[in-house]
Motif scaffolding. Structure first.
Motif, PDB file in Angstrom:
ATOM      1  N   ASP A 412      -2.326   3.358  -1.075  1.00 40.88           N
ATOM      2  CA  ASP A 412      -3.747   3.360  -0.727  1.00 40.88           C
ATOM      3  C   ASP A 412      -4.127   4.575   0.128  1.00 40.88           C
ATOM      4  O   ASP A 412      -5.253   5.071   0.041  1.00 40.88           O
ATOM      5  CB  ASP A 412      -4.110   2.064   0.014  1.00 40.88           C
ATOM      6  CG  ASP A 412      -4.185   0.869  -0.929  1.00 40.88           C
ATOM      7  OD1 ASP A 412      -4.316   1.086  -2.146  1.00 40.88           O
ATOM      8  OD2 ASP A 412      -4.116  -0.266  -0.439  1.00 40.88           O
ATOM      9  N   ARG A 415      -5.605   7.535  -1.804  1.00 39.56           N
ATOM     10  CA  ARG A 415      -6.851   7.399  -2.563  1.00 39.56           C
ATOM     11  C   ARG A 415      -7.947   8.304  -2.010  1.00 39.56           C
ATOM     12  O   ARG A 415      -8.080   8.469  -0.799  1.00 39.56           O
ATOM     13  CB  ARG A 415      -7.315   5.939  -2.558  1.00 39.56           C
ATOM     14  CG  ARG A 415      -6.328   5.016  -3.225  1.00 39.56           C
ATOM     15  CD  ARG A 415      -6.817   3.599  -3.419  1.00 39.56           C
ATOM     16  NE  ARG A 415      -5.780   2.819  -4.075  1.00 39.56           N
ATOM     17  CZ  ARG A 415      -5.559   2.813  -5.393  1.00 39.56           C
ATOM     18  NH1 ARG A 415      -6.358   3.517  -6.176  1.00 39.56           N
ATOM     19  NH2 ARG A 415      -4.587   2.106  -5.916  1.00 39.56           N
ATOM     20  N   TRP A 420     -13.465   3.519  -2.453  1.00 42.69           N
ATOM     21  CA  TRP A 420     -12.422   2.879  -1.648  1.00 42.69           C
ATOM     22  C   TRP A 420     -12.865   2.745  -0.193  1.00 42.69           C
ATOM     23  O   TRP A 420     -12.734   1.681   0.425  1.00 42.69           O
ATOM     24  CB  TRP A 420     -11.133   3.679  -1.776  1.00 42.69           C
ATOM     25  CG  TRP A 420     -10.013   3.314  -0.855  1.00 42.69           C
ATOM     26  CD1 TRP A 420      -9.406   4.108   0.059  1.00 42.69           C
ATOM     27  CD2 TRP A 420      -9.325   2.050  -0.777  1.00 42.69           C
ATOM     28  NE1 TRP A 420      -8.402   3.443   0.715  1.00 42.69           N
ATOM     29  CE2 TRP A 420      -8.334   2.164   0.218  1.00 42.69           C
ATOM     30  CE3 TRP A 420      -9.469   0.834  -1.430  1.00 42.69           C
ATOM     31  CZ2 TRP A 420      -7.480   1.128   0.555  1.00 42.69           C
ATOM     32  CZ3 TRP A 420      -8.610  -0.213  -1.086  1.00 42.69           C
ATOM     33  CH2 TRP A 420      -7.638  -0.069  -0.116  1.00 42.69           C
ATOM     34  N   GLN A 425     -12.604  -0.714   1.796  1.00 43.76           N
ATOM     35  CA  GLN A 425     -11.258  -0.816   1.228  1.00 43.76           C
ATOM     36  C   GLN A 425     -11.027  -2.163   0.546  1.00 43.76           C
ATOM     37  O   GLN A 425      -9.940  -2.740   0.621  1.00 43.76           O
ATOM     38  CB  GLN A 425     -10.201  -0.544   2.310  1.00 43.76           C
ATOM     39  CG  GLN A 425     -10.340   0.836   2.936  1.00 43.76           C
ATOM     40  CD  GLN A 425      -9.241   1.167   3.918  1.00 43.76           C
ATOM     41  OE1 GLN A 425      -8.493   0.294   4.355  1.00 43.76           O
ATOM     42  NE2 GLN A 425      -9.124   2.440   4.269  1.00 43.76           N
ATOM     43  N   GLN A 427     -12.385  -2.362  -2.856  1.00 44.36           N
ATOM     44  CA  GLN A 427     -12.345  -1.949  -4.251  1.00 44.36           C
ATOM     45  C   GLN A 427     -11.520  -0.677  -4.363  1.00 44.36           C
ATOM     46  O   GLN A 427     -11.816   0.318  -3.718  1.00 44.36           O
ATOM     47  CB  GLN A 427     -13.765  -1.723  -4.791  1.00 44.36           C
ATOM     48  CG  GLN A 427     -14.616  -2.978  -4.778  1.00 44.36           C
ATOM     49  CD  GLN A 427     -16.011  -2.731  -5.338  1.00 44.36           C
ATOM     50  OE1 GLN A 427     -16.367  -1.612  -5.663  1.00 44.36           O
ATOM     51  NE2 GLN A 427     -16.796  -3.786  -5.438  1.00 44.36           N
ATOM     52  N   ARG A 428     -10.491  -0.728  -5.193  1.00 43.59           N
ATOM     53  CA  ARG A 428      -9.560   0.398  -5.253  1.00 43.59           C
ATOM     54  C   ARG A 428     -10.229   1.655  -5.818  1.00 43.59           C
ATOM     55  O   ARG A 428      -9.851   2.775  -5.497  1.00 43.59           O
ATOM     56  CB  ARG A 428      -8.353   0.046  -6.135  1.00 43.59           C
ATOM     57  CG  ARG A 428      -7.386  -0.978  -5.529  1.00 43.59           C
ATOM     58  CD  ARG A 428      -6.955  -0.610  -4.126  1.00 43.59           C
ATOM     59  NE  ARG A 428      -5.753  -1.219  -3.626  1.00 43.59           N
ATOM     60  CZ  ARG A 428      -5.614  -2.474  -3.236  1.00 43.59           C
ATOM     61  NH1 ARG A 428      -6.613  -3.315  -3.374  1.00 43.59           N
ATOM     62  NH2 ARG A 428      -4.480  -2.908  -2.739  1.00 43.59           N
ATOM     63  N   GLY A 429     -11.231   1.495  -6.667  1.00 45.64           N
ATOM     64  CA  GLY A 429     -11.941   2.653  -7.194  1.00 45.64           C
ATOM     65  C   GLY A 429     -11.264   3.280  -8.397  1.00 45.64           C
ATOM     66  O   GLY A 429     -10.430   2.656  -9.058  1.00 45.64           O
TER      67      GLY A 429
END
Length: 557
Positions: A412, A415, A420, A425, A427-429
């Protein structure tokens, strides 16, 4: 270069132009090929890899943004629409890429981002320095805040990336001031398309790139330029998809009727240039009848079919979306434009390995439900063979010809997608689909560049997907794509006419241009249609039947 060419009216029949059946390959420049070893792909890197595209068999390329930008949203925050960011090269590199593409018979479509600029754009700097109500501010959407001291946003709109869609500025005298609208990142202020200066500016930007020889434009957030005049509150969750239903009106920030006036003006400009230049709408619009409005004869040439991308992997769902799409575009005399993956969605080799009942994921990370890699690739190959047999145009996203999955184990902390951070933080995107692609299994950065540098980390499994492992290997995903694109061209599938065959609820079958196409969505193997098997997304079973999640193309004998 002649900056003032002689133009002529060459508006083409919308049913016969090159785009109606083209297969167009999306290049995400920072992740395609790195020529200088800094870990970021660039225009010279793309030029050096053009032969891959001709060998694959595509007709055109679409380049995501390469303009000067602070890169708050990976280049979709444009600071200058008439230049190239040094990260990617120079204008001379862009000219060479266009020339080298044309020499190979490839057309070039560039990205245009008209809904918003970067906050680093000279216009926005001028707006911040000017007073409320000034001409400089009128190029954007500035409003006074609510409440006695203006401390509340002008409305309840939310950013697509998460958080409020409004940011308050500090005025030149140091006092808290007006708010500006940004439907995406704070570094992407929305333009005011009711302002004549904005409209004139983008007509000039179109001319700039048309004069340099590009074949068209993919228009980012094409459904977002015009906002409802009263900027009314919208109590629903903010999504980029604009779906109007019986019990829910159209969102006030999406798909307003006024956008069509803009595109009619753009179309007239493109039609004044020789060579069949095209406009492609990224319009997240449902239902299909609303989307078809963007491709009426005097507007866009293509609009991505996101309803198809989002459809469930079942025979009834696929039948419904294909039928609806073809009927809607046929009604306005336009082709349908099919797509399964791009830089904004989970790659379909992973998406189809997830529980599709859970909805469209906004990225997949280490702590999220993980896709079934084997099932996902099996379905992705079947979906691609189904898509490439449909009448109309098709878009491919770089790396899907290698069967690339989403990078779902990215740390993470690596990212970079603003989704994100702005989502807290949660939604990972989109970083997982944007990882630099592998060319050579045993080379530094898997052949992406001359060093190990890579702006997003590449997973160790990238070696097994590398092009040099798949080229010439029977049954590889790369060779499947090459075969399908060759047969599509030879049979004229893109300009064909689809005729459905009677099947049950677990099988889809149709005829097009001398081929019968069958996809088995159910668990029970089924016999293939009679004739010569010319392409299959996976092996048949021991009894020569089509297993689950396999598509076959059969030529009538």
């Amino acid at each position: 270069m002649n900056s003032n060419p002689t133009h002529q009216d060459t508006s083409a029949d919308p049913t016969t132009g090159w785009w109606t059946e083209a297969v167009i390959y999306q290049i995400y420049p920072r992740s395609f090929a790195d020529s200088d070893g800094d870990g970021v792909g660039d225009l010279p890197g793309i030029t050096a890899r053009l032969d891959h595209l001709t060998e694959l068999g595509v007709d055109a390329v679409w380049l995501s943004p390469f303009y000067p930008s602070p890169q708050a949203d990976a280049g979709y925050d444009v600071a200058d629409y008439r230049d190239v960011d040094p990260l990617f090269g120079t204008l001379a590199d862009a000219d060479k890429l266009i020339t080298e593409s044309r020499a190979r018979g490839l057309r070039v479509i560039v990205d245009l981002v008209p809904n918003h600029t970067s906050s680093a754009h000279r216009w926005f700097a001028a707006a911040l320095a000017a007073a409320p109500g000034s001409p400089e501010r009128d190029r954007y959407v500035f409003r006074d805040g609510k409440g006695p001291d203006g401390a509340q946003p002008p409305n309840d709109w939310q950013s697509v990336f998460g958080g409020p869609a409004w940011t308050r500025i500090t005025e030149a005298d140091g006092r808290p001031g007006q708010w500006y609208l940004h439907l995406f990142d704070t570094g992407q202020p929305d333009l005011n398309w009711d302002n004549p200066q904005v409209r004139a500016e983008f007509l000039d930007v179109l001319r700039f790139w048309l004069d340099r020889g590009v074949d068209g434009f993919r228009v980012d957030v094409a459904h977002g330029l015009i906002k409802q005049a009263d900027l009314a509150d919208w109590e629903e969750p903010q999504e980029i998809l604009s779906g109007q239903t019986v019990d829910k009106p159209r969102p006030p920030m999406w798909d307003q009727d006024g956008v069509h006036e803009v595109y009619r003006e753009w179309r007239a400009l493109l039609d004044s240039y020789p060579g069949e230049r095209v406009l492609v709408a990224e319009a997240w619009v449902e239902p299909a009848e609303r989307l078809a409005r963007y491709v009426r004869p005097d507007e866009m040439h293509q609009a991505f079919n996101f309803e198809f991308l989002l459809a469930s992997w079942t025979a009834p769902a696929q039948y419904a979306v294909i039928t609806r799409s073809l009927e809607a575009t046929d009604a306005v005399g336009a082709p349908t434009t099919w797509v399964l993956s791009n830089h904004d969605v989970v790659r379909h080799a992973s998406r189809l390995g997830l529980d599709t009942s859970a909805g469209r994921p906004n990225g997949v990370g280490i702590g999220d439900p993980q896709p079934d890699a084997a099932l996902g690739l099996r379905r992705a190959r079947a979906a691609t063979l189904l898509m490439l047999a449909l009448p109309g145009s098709a878009y491919l996203f770089q790396g899907e010809e290698l069967g690339l999955p989403e990078h779902t184990t990215m740390p993470d902390e690596a990212r970079q997608d603003p989704t994100w951070l702005r989502s807290g933080q949660t939604q990972r995107g989109r970083d997982g689909c944007r990882v630099p692609i592998p060319w050579e299994a045993d080379a530094p950065s898997y052949g992406f560049g001359p060093t190990d540098a890579s702006w997003l980390p590449q997973p160790p499994m990238w070696a097994e997907y590398a092009l040099d492992r798949q080229r010439g290997t029977p049954g590889s995903t790369y060779e499947l794509y090459r075969t399908a694109l060759r047969l599509r061209r030879e049979h004229g599938l893109g300009r064909g006419t689809l005729r459905w065959r009677e099947t049950g609820d677990e099988v889809l079958a149709f005829d097009n241009a001398g081929l019968t196409v069958l996809t088995n969505f159910g668990p029970t193997p089924v016999p293939p249609p009679a004739g010569e098997l010319v392409a299959t997304s996976g092996p048949l079973d021991a009894d020569s039947r089509v297993p689950a999640d396999v598509t076959v193309w059969v030529r009538a004998s």
